[in-house]
Design a protein around this motif. Structure first.
Motif, PDB file in Angstrom:
ATOM      1  N   MET A   1      74.782 -52.091  29.553  1.00 11.47           N
ATOM      2  CA  MET A   1      74.198 -52.998  28.571  1.00 11.47           C
ATOM      3  C   MET A   1      75.248 -53.462  27.562  1.00 11.47           C
ATOM      4  SD  MET A   1      71.083 -54.000  28.700  1.00 11.47           S
ATOM      5  CE  MET A   1      69.705 -53.725  29.834  1.00 11.47           C
ATOM      6  N   LEU A   2      75.125 -54.715  27.149  1.00 10.93           N
ATOM      7  CA  LEU A   2      76.030 -55.257  26.146  1.00 10.93           C
ATOM      8  C   LEU A   2      75.767 -54.633  24.783  1.00 10.93           C
ATOM      9  CD1 LEU A   2      78.119 -57.376  25.208  1.00 10.93           C
ATOM     10  CD2 LEU A   2      76.209 -58.989  24.971  1.00 10.93           C
ATOM     11  N   LEU A   3      74.482 -54.443  24.458  1.00 15.77           N
ATOM     12  CA  LEU A   3      74.097 -53.948  23.134  1.00 15.77           C
ATOM     13  C   LEU A   3      72.950 -52.959  23.269  1.00 15.77           C
ATOM     14  CD1 LEU A   3      74.090 -54.348  19.923  1.00 15.77           C
ATOM     15  CD2 LEU A   3      72.229 -55.961  20.359  1.00 15.77           C
ATOM     16  N   GLN A   4      73.010 -51.884  22.512  1.00 11.01           N
ATOM     17  CA  GLN A   4      71.916 -50.906  22.467  1.00 11.01           C
ATOM     18  C   GLN A   4      71.679 -50.477  21.029  1.00 11.01           C
ATOM     19  OE1 GLN A   4      73.769 -48.201  25.479  1.00 11.01           O
ATOM     20  NE2 GLN A   4      71.728 -48.202  26.413  1.00 11.01           N
ATOM     21  N   MET A   5      70.417 -50.561  20.607  1.00  6.60           N
ATOM     22  CA  MET A   5      69.995 -50.029  19.318  1.00  6.60           C
ATOM     23  C   MET A   5      69.072 -48.850  19.623  1.00  6.60           C
ATOM     24  SD  MET A   5      69.217 -53.597  17.237  1.00  6.60           S
ATOM     25  CE  MET A   5      69.400 -52.860  15.595  1.00  6.60           C
ATOM     26  N   GLU A   6      69.446 -47.656  19.159  1.00  4.17           N
ATOM     27  CA  GLU A   6      68.734 -46.446  19.548  1.00  4.17           C
ATOM     28  C   GLU A   6      68.113 -45.753  18.338  1.00  4.17           C
ATOM     29  OE1 GLU A   6      71.511 -44.039  21.706  1.00  4.17           O
ATOM     30  OE2 GLU A   6      71.369 -45.285  23.510  1.00  4.17           O
ATOM     31  N   ASN A   7      66.795 -45.557  18.431  1.00  5.98           N
ATOM     32  CA  ASN A   7      66.047 -44.786  17.419  1.00  5.98           C
ATOM     33  C   ASN A   7      66.299 -45.297  15.995  1.00  5.98           C
ATOM     34  OD1 ASN A   7      64.789 -42.908  19.237  1.00  5.98           O
ATOM     35  ND2 ASN A   7      66.805 -41.942  19.475  1.00  5.98           N
ATOM     36  N   ILE A   8      66.256 -46.607  15.850  1.00  4.99           N
ATOM     37  CA  ILE A   8      66.498 -47.211  14.535  1.00  4.99           C
ATOM     38  C   ILE A   8      65.273 -47.017  13.638  1.00  4.99           C
ATOM     39  CG2 ILE A   8      66.932 -49.337  13.261  1.00  4.99           C
ATOM     40  CD1 ILE A   8      69.344 -48.418  14.867  1.00  4.99           C
ATOM     41  N   THR A   9      65.503 -46.363  12.512  1.00  6.12           N
ATOM     42  CA  THR A   9      64.464 -46.183  11.498  1.00  6.12           C
ATOM     43  C   THR A   9      64.985 -46.750  10.178  1.00  6.12           C
ATOM     44  OG1 THR A   9      63.520 -44.210  12.537  1.00  6.12           O
ATOM     45  CG2 THR A   9      63.118 -44.487  10.179  1.00  6.12           C
ATOM     46  N   LYS A  10      64.114 -47.479   9.501  1.00  7.60           N
ATOM     47  CA  LYS A  10      64.471 -48.035   8.200  1.00  7.60           C
ATOM     48  C   LYS A  10      63.344 -47.795   7.224  1.00  7.60           C
ATOM     49  CE  LYS A  10      66.735 -50.359   5.054  1.00  7.60           C
ATOM     50  NZ  LYS A  10      67.952 -49.798   4.437  1.00  7.60           N
ATOM     51  N   ASN A  11      63.647 -47.068   6.151  1.00 11.99           N
ATOM     52  CA  ASN A  11      62.668 -46.776   5.109  1.00 11.99           C
ATOM     53  C   ASN A  11      63.047 -47.485   3.819  1.00 11.99           C
ATOM     54  OD1 ASN A  11      61.241 -44.829   6.750  1.00 11.99           O
ATOM     55  ND2 ASN A  11      62.920 -43.399   6.364  1.00 11.99           N
ATOM     56  N   TYR A  12      62.023 -48.035   3.156  1.00  5.93           N
ATOM     57  CA  TYR A  12      62.174 -48.562   1.804  1.00  5.93           C
ATOM     58  C   TYR A  12      61.256 -47.731   0.917  1.00  5.93           C
ATOM     59  CZ  TYR A  12      64.205 -52.676   4.103  1.00  5.93           C
ATOM     60  OH  TYR A  12      64.972 -53.527   4.864  1.00  5.93           O
ATOM     61  N   GLY A  13      61.798 -46.679   0.327  1.00  5.72           N
ATOM     62  CA  GLY A  13      60.934 -45.770  -0.427  1.00  5.72           C
ATOM     63  C   GLY A  13      59.919 -45.129   0.510  1.00  5.72           C
ATOM     64  N   ASN A  14      58.634 -45.317   0.196  1.00  5.63           N
ATOM     65  CA  ASN A  14      57.569 -44.746   1.024  1.00  5.63           C
ATOM     66  C   ASN A  14      57.141 -45.663   2.175  1.00  5.63           C
ATOM     67  OD1 ASN A  14      57.387 -42.424  -0.606  1.00  5.63           O
ATOM     68  ND2 ASN A  14      56.021 -43.474  -2.051  1.00  5.63           N
ATOM     69  N   VAL A  15      57.764 -46.847   2.249  1.00  7.23           N
ATOM     70  CA  VAL A  15      57.404 -47.818   3.281  1.00  7.23           C
ATOM     71  C   VAL A  15      58.397 -47.721   4.432  1.00  7.23           C
ATOM     72  CG1 VAL A  15      57.091 -50.252   3.824  1.00  7.23           C
ATOM     73  CG2 VAL A  15      56.374 -49.363   1.589  1.00  7.23           C
ATOM     74  N   THR A  16      57.878 -47.591   5.653  1.00  5.12           N
ATOM     75  CA  THR A  16      58.716 -47.551   6.847  1.00  5.12           C
ATOM     76  C   THR A  16      58.616 -48.890   7.557  1.00  5.12           C
ATOM     77  OG1 THR A  16      58.399 -45.171   7.120  1.00  5.12           O
ATOM     78  CG2 THR A  16      59.150 -46.411   9.047  1.00  5.12           C
ATOM     79  N   ALA A  17      59.732 -49.617   7.591  1.00  6.55           N
ATOM     80  CA  ALA A  17      59.757 -50.938   8.227  1.00  6.55           C
ATOM     81  C   ALA A  17      60.019 -50.832   9.720  1.00  6.55           C
ATOM     82  CB  ALA A  17      60.815 -51.812   7.576  1.00  6.55           C
ATOM     83  N   ASN A  18      60.883 -49.909  10.117  1.00  7.57           N
ATOM     84  CA  ASN A  18      61.156 -49.631  11.536  1.00  7.57           C
ATOM     85  C   ASN A  18      61.062 -48.139  11.772  1.00  7.57           C
ATOM     86  OD1 ASN A  18      63.732 -52.109  11.379  1.00  7.57           O
ATOM     87  ND2 ASN A  18      61.791 -52.360  12.425  1.00  7.57           N
ATOM     88  N   GLN A  19      60.408 -47.748  12.864  1.00 14.41           N
ATOM     89  CA  GLN A  19      60.218 -46.337  13.170  1.00 14.41           C
ATOM     90  C   GLN A  19      60.711 -46.042  14.587  1.00 14.41           C
ATOM     91  OE1 GLN A  19      58.894 -43.694  11.168  1.00 14.41           O
ATOM     92  NE2 GLN A  19      59.788 -42.530  12.852  1.00 14.41           N
ATOM     93  N   ALA A  20      61.905 -45.448  14.680  1.00 18.44           N
ATOM     94  CA  ALA A  20      62.471 -45.014  15.965  1.00 18.44           C
ATOM     95  C   ALA A  20      62.439 -46.131  17.010  1.00 18.44           C
ATOM     96  CB  ALA A  20      61.733 -43.776  16.483  1.00 18.44           C
ATOM     97  N   VAL A  21      62.964 -47.290  16.616  1.00 16.51           N
ATOM     98  CA  VAL A  21      62.942 -48.465  17.494  1.00 16.51           C
ATOM     99  C   VAL A  21      64.132 -48.428  18.449  1.00 16.51           C
ATOM    100  CG1 VAL A  21      63.140 -50.979  17.588  1.00 16.51           C
ATOM    101  CG2 VAL A  21      61.724 -49.886  15.825  1.00 16.51           C
ATOM    102  N   ASN A  22      63.842 -48.664  19.739  1.00 15.48           N
ATOM    103  CA  ASN A  22      64.872 -48.818  20.757  1.00 15.48           C
ATOM    104  C   ASN A  22      64.856 -50.260  21.252  1.00 15.48           C
ATOM    105  OD1 ASN A  22      65.807 -46.049  20.923  1.00 15.48           O
ATOM    106  ND2 ASN A  22      63.850 -45.568  21.882  1.00 15.48           N
ATOM    107  N   PHE A  23      66.036 -50.863  21.310  1.00 16.82           N
ATOM    108  CA  PHE A  23      66.146 -52.260  21.722  1.00 16.82           C
ATOM    109  C   PHE A  23      67.505 -52.452  22.370  1.00 16.82           C
ATOM    110  CE2 PHE A  23      67.410 -56.662  21.040  1.00 16.82           C
ATOM    111  CZ  PHE A  23      66.268 -57.376  21.366  1.00 16.82           C
ATOM    112  N   ASP A  24      67.557 -53.183  23.496  1.00 16.66           N
ATOM    113  CA  ASP A  24      68.852 -53.430  24.130  1.00 16.66           C
ATOM    114  C   ASP A  24      68.932 -54.864  24.634  1.00 16.66           C
ATOM    115  OD1 ASP A  24      67.641 -53.492  26.790  1.00 16.66           O
ATOM    116  OD2 ASP A  24      67.552 -51.312  26.671  1.00 16.66           O
ATOM    117  N   LEU A  25      70.153 -55.261  24.960  1.00 17.45           N
ATOM    118  CA  LEU A  25      70.414 -56.651  25.336  1.00 17.45           C
ATOM    119  C   LEU A  25      71.533 -56.688  26.362  1.00 17.45           C
ATOM    120  CD1 LEU A  25      69.888 -59.721  24.608  1.00 17.45           C
ATOM    121  CD2 LEU A  25      71.830 -59.494  23.025  1.00 17.45           C
ATOM    122  N   GLY A  26      71.301 -57.449  27.442  1.00 15.14           N
ATOM    123  CA  GLY A  26      72.315 -57.592  28.473  1.00 15.14           C
ATOM    124  C   GLY A  26      73.119 -58.867  28.305  1.00 15.14           C
ATOM    125  N   GLU A  27      74.251 -58.936  28.979  1.00 15.23           N
ATOM    126  CA  GLU A  27      75.083 -60.129  28.915  1.00 15.23           C
ATOM    127  C   GLU A  27      74.380 -61.297  29.601  1.00 15.23           C
ATOM    128  OE1 GLU A  27      79.569 -61.594  30.248  1.00 15.23           O
ATOM    129  OE2 GLU A  27      79.064 -59.448  30.192  1.00 15.23           O
TER     130      GLU A  27
END
Length: 501
Positions: A1-27
């Motif tokens: 794969m060209l790109l892999q995003m693994e278990n991406i979590t993003k918190n803003y205080g008590n708010v979770t915008a992304n929770q263990a997101v996996n995403f990939d992209l091929g050429e």
């Protein structure tokens, strides 16, 4: 794969915008990222583009772990992003916008002729020709979109993120953009497309990842799914088909006769010329047309935001030409404006204050707004329209564009008005909110409200309208009944063909 995003979590205080997101992209792949407003799509891409840092998780390119502190470092690694609201300098030429930051020079002086030649060659290379000497402010939206894409290609991007790329484009411009994406993908460029428009997703994407409440609910091959399945994954339920009742159309609530607006300082081509328009109680009249053909001026003239040079405007029998905006609204006009930021909201005010605009007079006691009742009212709209707003007291500028659009729509629907202007009412909103707004528009119509619907989405015009008026170069090019209208007939009138007299 060209790109892999693994278990991406993003918190803003008590708010979770992304929770263990996996995403990939091929050429050479087109991977669509879909979901409702606030599902976490843009946050995930802002992390990839270095505009945000993840709370946890990792990003890999070609097997190597990477981390970007800012967009410049992401671009240096071959990742470019075209934002929903174009980041171009209107007074600059096409070439100047594309080469900015990496300008060719001779003796330390910017060489505009060389820049134009480079841009012309770039456009030819990628099958996206442009006029390098054209001023961006004079370019149609489709051309500005092309300039944005060429800008990131000039910077050397191999991965291009497109955030709601077709939101302000005409049907023809959308087709051209999708064709360009497919062509660039065949040349090895990879695309991530953030969008709400599932029919476009099905046309251009190879794979589709669905987010709901910050989590992945599915990643599917486009040829193995359909819009109905994607809708269920996005909203977690079946969407309800829109039903329109037979309504006895009443008396005119809006009558426009011979409306004209001259060009700037009374010179040049008229912005509006001899407009005759009627909207009756209990009907939806759709206004179709390519952006810039007088729809904005017509809305502004009716709502009191622009002065009128010729003709009359009557609302429920009263001549409102020249009246103040507040007086027109108090006479029975509600208005979902086409530009939520310019006309629809005060960005530095709170969610509560923006929700109360136009309602505050009915909530006063001894000169003060009844706080408890006001908060309850806006909270109910937030619940009804699924608005992700955090706190009533937070600034409205912190809302996503789609959530702000829903707040404005909810506010205007709540007015007890007999005439409603709905200009681009679903621009930038997800399919669940679109369903709610469409249902509410028809509910208003069925209750005897006259609705003037202005939309660049022909499917929306065809689905909701009882009559359709098409504008071209500041004039009415023709009118069609809902039973006679087709996308082909409307598109022909929109382009100036088959004019009706």
């Amino acid at each position: 794969m060209l790109l892999q995003m693994e278990n991406i979590t993003k918190n803003y205080g008590n708010v979770t915008a992304n929770q263990a997101v996996n995403f990939d992209l091929g050429e050479g792949e087109v991977h669509a990222l879909v979901g409702e407003n606030g599902a976490g799509k843009t946050t995930l891409m802002r992390i990839l583009y270095g505009m945000e840092q993840p709370s946890s998780g990792s990003v890999q390119m070609k097997g190597n772990v990477i981390s970007f502190d800012n967009p410049a470092s992401a671009m240096a690694s071959g990742i470019g992003m075209v934002h929903q609201h174009f980041m171009l300098f209107p007074s600059f030429t096409v070439a100047e916008n594309i080469v900015i930051g990496r300008e060719p020079s001779v003796g330390g002086v910017f060489d505009r002729t060389k820049a134009a030649a480079l841009v012309e060659k770039l456009g030819e290379q990628y099958g996206m020709p442009v006029d390098p000497w054209a001023v961006v402010s004079e370019c149609p939206m489709g051309m500005q979109q092309r300039v944005e894409i060429l800008k990131v290609l000039y910077q050397g991007a191999d991965i291009i993120i497109l955030d709601e790329p077709t939101g302000a484009l005409t049907p023809l411009e959308v087709k051209e953009l999708l064709a360009n994406i497919k062509s660039l993908a065949l040349q090895g460029k990879s695309f991530i497309i953030i969008t709400h428009k599932l029919h476009e997703v099905m046309e251009v994407a190879d794979r589709i990842t669905v987010l709901r409440d910050g989590r992945v609910t599915g990643t599917l091959v486009a040829t193995d799914t359909d819009a109905e399945q994607l809708s269920r994954l996005m909203v977690g339920r079946e969407l309800v088909a829109l039903e329109k009742q037979q309504v006895n159309v009443g008396e005119p609530v809006l009558e426009v006769q011979g409306l004209g607006i001259r060009g700037p300082k009374g010179k040049g081509k008229a912005l509006l010329k001899d407009i005759h328009l009627q909207v009756r109680a209990g009907e939806v009249v759709g206004i179709a047309g390519i952006s810039g053909n007088g729809q904005s001026e017509l809305i502004q003239a009716i709502s009191g935001l622009r002065s009128v040079d010729e003709g009359t405007v009557q609302l429920a029998g009263l001549d409102i030409k020249g009246m103040a905006v507040r007086d027109i609204r108090e006479h029975g006009l509600a208005h979902i404006p086409e530009d939520r930021y310019l006309w629809g909201a005060a960005k530095d005010a709170s969610v509560l204050d923006n929700g109360l605009m136009g309602h505050h007079q009915t909530l006063k006691r001894r000169g003060m707004v009844k706080g408890k009742e006001a908060r309850a009212r806006v909270s109910e709209w937030i619940r009804q329209f699924g608005i992700k707003a955090g706190s009533l007291d937070s600034k409205v500028q912190n809302l996503s564009g789609g959530n702000l659009q829903k707040l404005i729509a909810a506010r205007e629907f709540a007015h007890d008005a007999h005439f409603l202007i709905a200009a681009e009412p679903t621009r930038g909103v997800d399919i669940g909110a679109m369903e709610t707004i469409h249902t509410e528009l028809i509910r208003k119509r069925d209750a005897g409200v006259g609705v003037l619907l202005v939309s660049s989405e022909l499917t929306e015009i065809l689905q909701l309208s009882d009559r359709i008026v098409v504008m071209y170069e500041g004039e009415i090019a023709g009118e069609l009944s809902a039973t006679d209208a087709t996308e082909e007939k409307i598109s022909l009138l929109m382009s100036g063909g088959n004019r009706q007299t």
